[in-house]
Scaffold this active site. Structure first.
Site, PDB file in Angstrom:
ATOM      1  N   ASP A   1       0.851  -1.117  -0.079  1.00  0.00           N
ATOM      2  CA  ASP A   1      -0.150   0.099  -0.268  1.00  0.00           C
ATOM      3  C   ASP A   1       0.889   1.252   0.062  1.00  0.00           C
ATOM      4  O   ASP A   1       1.728   1.309   0.596  1.00  0.00           O
ATOM      5  CB  ASP A   1      -0.938   0.079   1.078  1.00  0.00           C
ATOM      6  CG  ASP A   1      -2.037   0.907   1.095  1.00  0.00           C
ATOM      7  OD1 ASP A   1      -2.213   1.433   0.020  1.00  0.00           O
ATOM      8  OD2 ASP A   1      -2.574   1.383   2.138  1.00  0.00           O
TER       9      ASP A   1
ATOM     10  N   ASN B   1     -10.614  -2.672  -5.532  1.00  0.00           N
ATOM     11  CA  ASN B   1      -9.654  -1.669  -6.562  1.00  0.00           C
ATOM     12  C   ASN B   1     -10.523  -1.747  -7.694  1.00  0.00           C
ATOM     13  O   ASN B   1     -10.107  -0.749  -8.356  1.00  0.00           O
ATOM     14  CB  ASN B   1      -8.348  -2.205  -6.377  1.00  0.00           C
ATOM     15  CG  ASN B   1      -7.555  -2.020  -5.220  1.00  0.00           C
ATOM     16  OD1 ASN B   1      -6.517  -2.891  -4.865  1.00  0.00           O
ATOM     17  ND2 ASN B   1      -8.016  -1.303  -4.321  1.00  0.00           N
TER      18      ASN B   1
HETATM   19  C1  FPP Z   1      -2.068   0.306  -3.302  1.00  0.00           C
HETATM   20  O1  FPP Z   1      -1.482   1.618  -3.203  1.00  0.00           O
HETATM   21  C2  FPP Z   1      -1.566  -0.390  -4.369  1.00  0.00           C
HETATM   22  C3  FPP Z   1      -2.147  -1.090  -5.410  1.00  0.00           C
HETATM   23  C4  FPP Z   1      -3.749  -0.835  -5.632  1.00  0.00           C
HETATM   24  C5  FPP Z   1      -1.624  -1.423  -6.658  1.00  0.00           C
HETATM   25  C6  FPP Z   1      -0.141  -2.448  -6.064  1.00  0.00           C
HETATM   26  C7  FPP Z   1       0.351  -2.878  -7.359  1.00  0.00           C
HETATM   27  C8  FPP Z   1       1.764  -2.994  -7.660  1.00  0.00           C
HETATM   28  C9  FPP Z   1       2.794  -2.811  -6.681  1.00  0.00           C
HETATM   29  C10 FPP Z   1       2.307  -3.228  -8.890  1.00  0.00           C
HETATM   30  C11 FPP Z   1       1.666  -4.581  -9.236  1.00  0.00           C
HETATM   31  C12 FPP Z   1       1.962  -5.154 -10.414  1.00  0.00           C
HETATM   32  C13 FPP Z   1       2.072  -6.515 -10.597  1.00  0.00           C
HETATM   33  C14 FPP Z   1       2.593  -7.122 -12.064  1.00  0.00           C
HETATM   34  C15 FPP Z   1       1.344  -7.445  -9.695  1.00  0.00           C
HETATM   35  P1  FPP Z   1      -2.568   2.763  -3.522  1.00  0.00           P
HETATM   36  O2  FPP Z   1      -2.644   3.024  -4.929  1.00  0.00           O
HETATM   37  O3  FPP Z   1      -3.921   2.464  -2.609  1.00  0.00           O
HETATM   38  O4  FPP Z   1      -1.777   3.601  -2.664  1.00  0.00           O
HETATM   39  P2  FPP Z   1      -2.621   5.146  -1.755  1.00  0.00           P
HETATM   40  O5  FPP Z   1      -3.275   4.263  -0.828  1.00  0.00           O
HETATM   41  O6  FPP Z   1      -1.263   5.828  -1.344  1.00  0.00           O
HETATM   42  O7  FPP Z   1      -3.402   5.723  -2.527  1.00  0.00           O
END
Ligand code: FPP
Length: 234
Positions: free
Chosen positions: A17, A65
């Site tokens: 996250d 998501n």
């Molecule tokens: C949460 O951070 C993260 C995600 C929803 C996506 C995580 C994905 C990756 C690390 C790349 C994955 C790629 C593959 C190929 C598996 P957020 O966007 O909710 O962060 P925030 O809470 O700061 O908004």
């Protein structure tokens, strides 16, 4: 139940996250945060396997998501395409088997096909299992397992029930790390983490270095796991 204090975890799960906030702090689009997260994810998972931990499970995209703006989802789908086409061969060479849990039917068809190809290519891997939770929701996984048990028409034990989950056959996570400051499980491995040791850090996922994972593992090694029993010093 014996304490496993001092033994390396067999299974580490990570809620990755904070990509969005990492990007925002740099005045970049959220997609740049996910790209930085992917780069970190690759290095981090390799590092954990090198430490001798055979199961790594990463929360890449929750079922919830999938309600995010289309632009962000498209950027994530592009990263999935890139990852599954470019990394499956590297994983195969390292003996890592790719596994995906979640409802991949919710993804664009070509992404689903690339995931299936990556899984097939690495199917013989014996050195470790890298599980990516994509379109995953723990409650959904549990409901689907309950329905399967009901269809089979006879009561099941907890062990038999575990086998009906997407993670069936894997050990439960010993250590679950969540980056990005939030203190919750967000529908991730709810059944499987009944006795998992939890580790929360303020670090945003792209800033969570391999040394930070070592710190989390060291913290785990100091814990006494009691599984509801009394401790050695009680
Ligand atoms: C949460 O951070 C993260 C995600 C929803 C996506 C995580 C994905 C990756 C690390 C790349 C994955 C790629 C593959 C190929 C598996 P957020 O966007 O909710 O962060 P925030 O809470 O700061 O908004």
């Amino acid at each position: 139940m014996k304490s496993e204090q001092g033994q390396l975890p067999k299974h580490v799960a990570i809620i990755m996250d904070g990509n969005g906030r990492w990007a925002k702090k740099r005045l970049l689009p959220r997609s740049a945060g996910h790209r930085a997260g992917l780069k970190r994810m690759i290095s981090l998972s390799e590092h954990i396997f090198r430490r001798g931990i055979p199961y790594v499970t990463l929360y890449a995209l929750s079922a919830e998501n999938l309600n995010r703006p289309q632009e962000e989802l498209d950027a994530l789908f592009s990263l999935f395409r890139e990852y599954f086409t470019q990394n499956a061969e590297t994983l195969r060479k390292k003996g890592i088997r790719l596994n995906v849990i979640g409802d991949t039917a919710l993804l664009p068809a070509d992404v689903t096909e690339m995931i299936a190809a990556g899984i097939e290519k690495t199917a013989e891997g014996k050195a470790g299992v890298l599980t990516l939770a994509i379109g995953y929701g723990s409650r959904q996984e549990i409901v689907s397992a309950v329905n399967e048990a009901v269809r089979a028409g006879k009561p099941v034990t907890a062990e038999e029930f575990s086998l009906l989950l997407g993670t069936g056959g894997m050990p439960d996570p010993d250590l679950l790390i969540r980056t990005g400051r939030e203190l919750r499980l967000s529908n991730f491995l709810l059944w499987q983490s009944a006795y998992t040791e939890l580790y929360f850090t303020d670090k945003l996922f792209p800033d969570f270095k391999n040394a930070d994972a070592d710190k989390a593992i060291r913290s785990y090694l100091l814990r006494e796991r009691r599984y509801g029993s009394v401790g050695k010093n009680d």
